[in-house]
Design an enzyme around this catalytic site. Structure first.
Site, mmCIF file in Angstrom:
data_model
loop_
_atom_site.group_PDB
_atom_site.id
_atom_site.type_symbol
_atom_site.label_atom_id
_atom_site.label_comp_id
_atom_site.label_asym_id
_atom_site.label_seq_id
_atom_site.Cartn_x
_atom_site.Cartn_y
_atom_site.Cartn_z
ATOM 1 N N VAL A 111 8.184 9.390 4.566
ATOM 2 C CA VAL A 111 8.926 10.627 4.773
ATOM 3 C C VAL A 111 8.876 11.541 3.547
ATOM 4 C CG1 VAL A 111 10.508 9.573 6.408
ATOM 5 C CG2 VAL A 111 11.087 9.582 3.991
ATOM 6 N N LYS A 160 3.846 25.036 -2.081
ATOM 7 C CA LYS A 160 5.302 24.993 -2.212
ATOM 8 C C LYS A 160 5.725 25.660 -3.515
ATOM 9 C CE LYS A 160 9.123 21.721 -2.894
ATOM 10 N NZ LYS A 160 9.499 20.302 -3.055
ATOM 11 N N GLY A 185 13.098 14.283 -19.642
ATOM 12 C CA GLY A 185 13.842 14.454 -18.400
ATOM 13 C C GLY A 185 13.134 15.469 -17.528
ATOM 14 N N GLY A 212 0.833 -1.199 0.000
ATOM 15 C CA GLY A 212 0.000 0.000 0.000
ATOM 16 C C GLY A 212 0.867 1.249 0.000
ATOM 17 N N ALA A 233 7.309 16.260 0.540
ATOM 18 C CA ALA A 233 7.446 17.396 -0.370
ATOM 19 C C ALA A 233 7.291 16.886 -1.796
ATOM 20 C CB ALA A 233 8.803 18.069 -0.179
ATOM 21 N N SER A 254 -0.567 -5.002 4.651
ATOM 22 C CA SER A 254 -0.718 -5.446 6.033
ATOM 23 C C SER A 254 -0.444 -4.297 6.974
ATOM 24 C CB SER A 254 0.259 -6.595 6.339
ATOM 25 O OG SER A 254 0.239 -6.908 7.719
ATOM 26 N N GLY A 309 10.534 11.621 -5.161
ATOM 27 C CA GLY A 309 9.991 10.297 -4.884
ATOM 28 C C GLY A 309 8.590 10.097 -5.423
ATOM 29 N N ILE A 310 7.678 10.991 -5.069
ATOM 30 C CA ILE A 310 6.294 10.848 -5.527
ATOM 31 C C ILE A 310 6.202 11.059 -7.032
ATOM 32 C CG2 ILE A 310 4.008 11.931 -5.413
ATOM 33 C CD1 ILE A 310 4.354 12.195 -2.416
#
Length: 553
Positions: free
Chosen positions: A81, A112, A468, A17, A84, A73, A379-380
């Protein structure tokens, strides 16, 4: 190639998840309901400037044809973390029909405008990498060349003074970009700071409303076809067997399917990005949230500060070769703004990527695909990009290798270009005060990054490419913010007299300042979320923002 109905993917199984799993479930469930997510958000830049994208020819994805099951689970925590984000997330939410004020209230989000980098070039330095432009090109010559010439003639204003989002961030102001392409207020974009755990929870509700089945449990074993090696099912500890045609690995660092089962392999980048530890602590906020993320260089890494509505997210990314866990925790705790909300959360990671992010009938999304430290909040974005590329190249049960190969090519290119940009932050430094900074300043860097740095150093020009994430303004922000100045500027700038050029720079700087001072304070924009409701969001034409966003990273 026409796919037969019985070749179409009938069952999609998402293992894991968190943000990755529920973003994947939300996007797929929305598309399978016949929505038009493929019309605007699968390009590497967040949204296409023209036609957007559609499912690849020959794709078997048909409306209402798939069952989607997500296995997670409560016994397994998520990293949580990555709070942002980049502007691309706005387009992801908008294509899912998510109302912005509702989303922001549900995730305690703030706006932001960029990231402040402190102590990276030298101790005491600070600059902002904005979601926007520095000035504007004149006669086809990028603005920073004019600034470089003016600097040689005594202009002591930093280039950030000519960027509206930089000045707005410094003055703690925020407003929505203008839809008038000729307006100075159209020269920037924005993103969010959010609680990643609450975002996953929000998307879980969204997904379940659209038919996604959540299966609680731990995966105990994975079954594969004896001939093809394709995954056929997973069996949970409670004995439940979940069959699937396509499996999405969102199991995090473990790579339960992509690595532990398929043994895909991992390419390590520790030589260039030596940080391999992090510790995170949320704390009380003692001031109004700022409209930017802060990344402060430390003795052997850097510390982040992410302002949310209800708390401040804090963390310290560091290299265990040069700093102990206790030292990292002590440095982080000394910099907290308020009382901690939780015990320290220590993380270990290996920077790098899977050798294949799509192997057989398994696609890795999120940390299972690879990890880059959150220095530029990517990351996101990489989760989102993987989801949208999967949608673009959605396969049938046989998984045409042309689809998986192109997916792997694009995702590899994207993550490696982000890698180079992150390395630049470490390598383009004058710091020599610790062993860590001496190492990263003098280390060898990838050939492609060296080519980019050499070109800028010699000519002032930024290497350009069609695909990119980070484009010219981003590279300019880091180069100039960290004192990596070129030896010359574009000679076409000499067509303007120093006096005329400086007059235009002064005019732009005053226009930026006046425009910013007319903007609301960020705290007032956050306080007004309840009044916004759906105003200006669902009915907003996002195509303009989608086009211009290509210039903001």
């Amino acid at each position: 190639m026409q796919n037969k109905t019985n070749d179409a993917v009938q069952n999609i199984v998402i293992v894991g998840g968190g943000t990755a799993g529920w973003m994947t479930a939300a996007a797929l469930s929305h598309l399978l309901k016949g929505s038009s997510i493929a019309q605007g958000c699968s390009s590497a830049q967040g949204c296409s400037s023209a036609q957007g994208s559609s499912l690849a020819e020959g794709s078997s994805l048909a409306e209402g044809s798939c069952k989607i099951t997500l296995i997670e689970s409560e016994q397994i925590g998520t990293v949580g973390v990555g709070e942002a984000t980049l502007p691309h997330l706005r387009f992801f939410n908008q294509r899912l029909g998510i109302d912005e004020p509702e989303f922001m209230q549900a995730t305690n989000a703030t706006y932001k405008l960029g990231i402040e980098f402190a102590n990276w070039g030298q101790q005491g330095d600070a600059y902002i990498h904005p979601f926007g432009d520095f000035g504007q090109p004149v006669n086809g010559v990028p603005f920073h060349h004019y600034w470089l010439k003016s600097k040689q003639h005594g202009n002591d204003h930093p280039i950030g003074d000519y960027s509206l989002p930089v000045v707005a961030a410094a003055q703690e102001r925020f407003d929505f970009p203008s839809q008038d392409p000729n307006s100075l207020l159209a020269t920037y974009s924005f993103a969010y700071h959010l609680d990643a755990g609450l975002y996953a929870k929000y998307l879980r509700g969204y997904s379940e409303e659209r038919g996604v089945i959540r299966q609680e449990g731990l995966v105990e074993s994975v079954q594969q076809d004896s001939e093809s090696g394709f995954i056929t099912s997973v069996t949970l500890k409670n004995g439940v067997q979940v069959d699937g045609d396509l499996f999405i690995d969102c199991s995090g660092f473990r790579g339960l399917l992509i690595e532990q089962t398929l043994e895909t392999g991992y390419e390590h980048w520790k030589h260039w990005l030596p940080c391999d530890r992090a510790v995170a602590i949320p704390c009380e906020k003692e001031e109004q949230p700022l409209p930017y993320t802060r990344a402060t260089a430390d003795r052997a890494g850097w510390r982040w500060r992410i302002p949310l509505q209800h708390r401040t997210g804090n963390g310290h990314v560091y290299c265990s070769d040069f700093m102990s866990d206790d030292e990292a925790l002590d440095s982080l705790q000394k910099g907290l703004d308020g009382k901690p909300f939780a015990e320290p959360n220590f993380l270990r990671f290996n920077t790098g990527r899977r050798k294949k992010m799509w192997n057989k009938n398994c696609v890795a999304i999120g940390l299972s695909a690879g990890f880059l430290e959150p220095l530029e909040s990517t990351g996101i974005h990489l989760i989102q990009l993987g989801i949208m590329k999967l949608i673009e190249f959605f396969p049938n049960k046989q998984v045409d290798s042309a689809f998986s190969s192109e997916f792997n090519r694009v995702m590899q290119m994207e993550i490696e270009r982000v890698k180079d940009f992150l390395i630049l932050h470490y390598h383009a430094t004058e710091r020599d005060d610790t062993e860590f900074w001496n190492y990263v300043r003098t280390m060898s860097v990838p050939d492609e990054l060296r080519r980019k740095m050499d070109l800028f150093k010699q000519t002032g020009h930024v290497v350009k490419y069609q695909e990119g994430l980070f484009l010219e303004p981003s590279w300019v922000a880091v180069y100039l913010g960290q004192r990596f100045l070129p030896q010359r500027y574009d000679t076409r700038v000499d067509g303007f007299s120093v006096g005329d050029m400086q007059a235009q720079l002064d005019k732009l700087r005053v226009e930026v300042l006046n425009s910013v001072q007319a903007m609301p304070l960020h705290k007032d924009a956050i306080a007004g979320l309840e009044n916004q409701l759906n105003d200006g969001w669902k009915n907003t034409d996002m195509s303009l923002y989608g086009t211009r966003s290509r210039n903001f990273h």
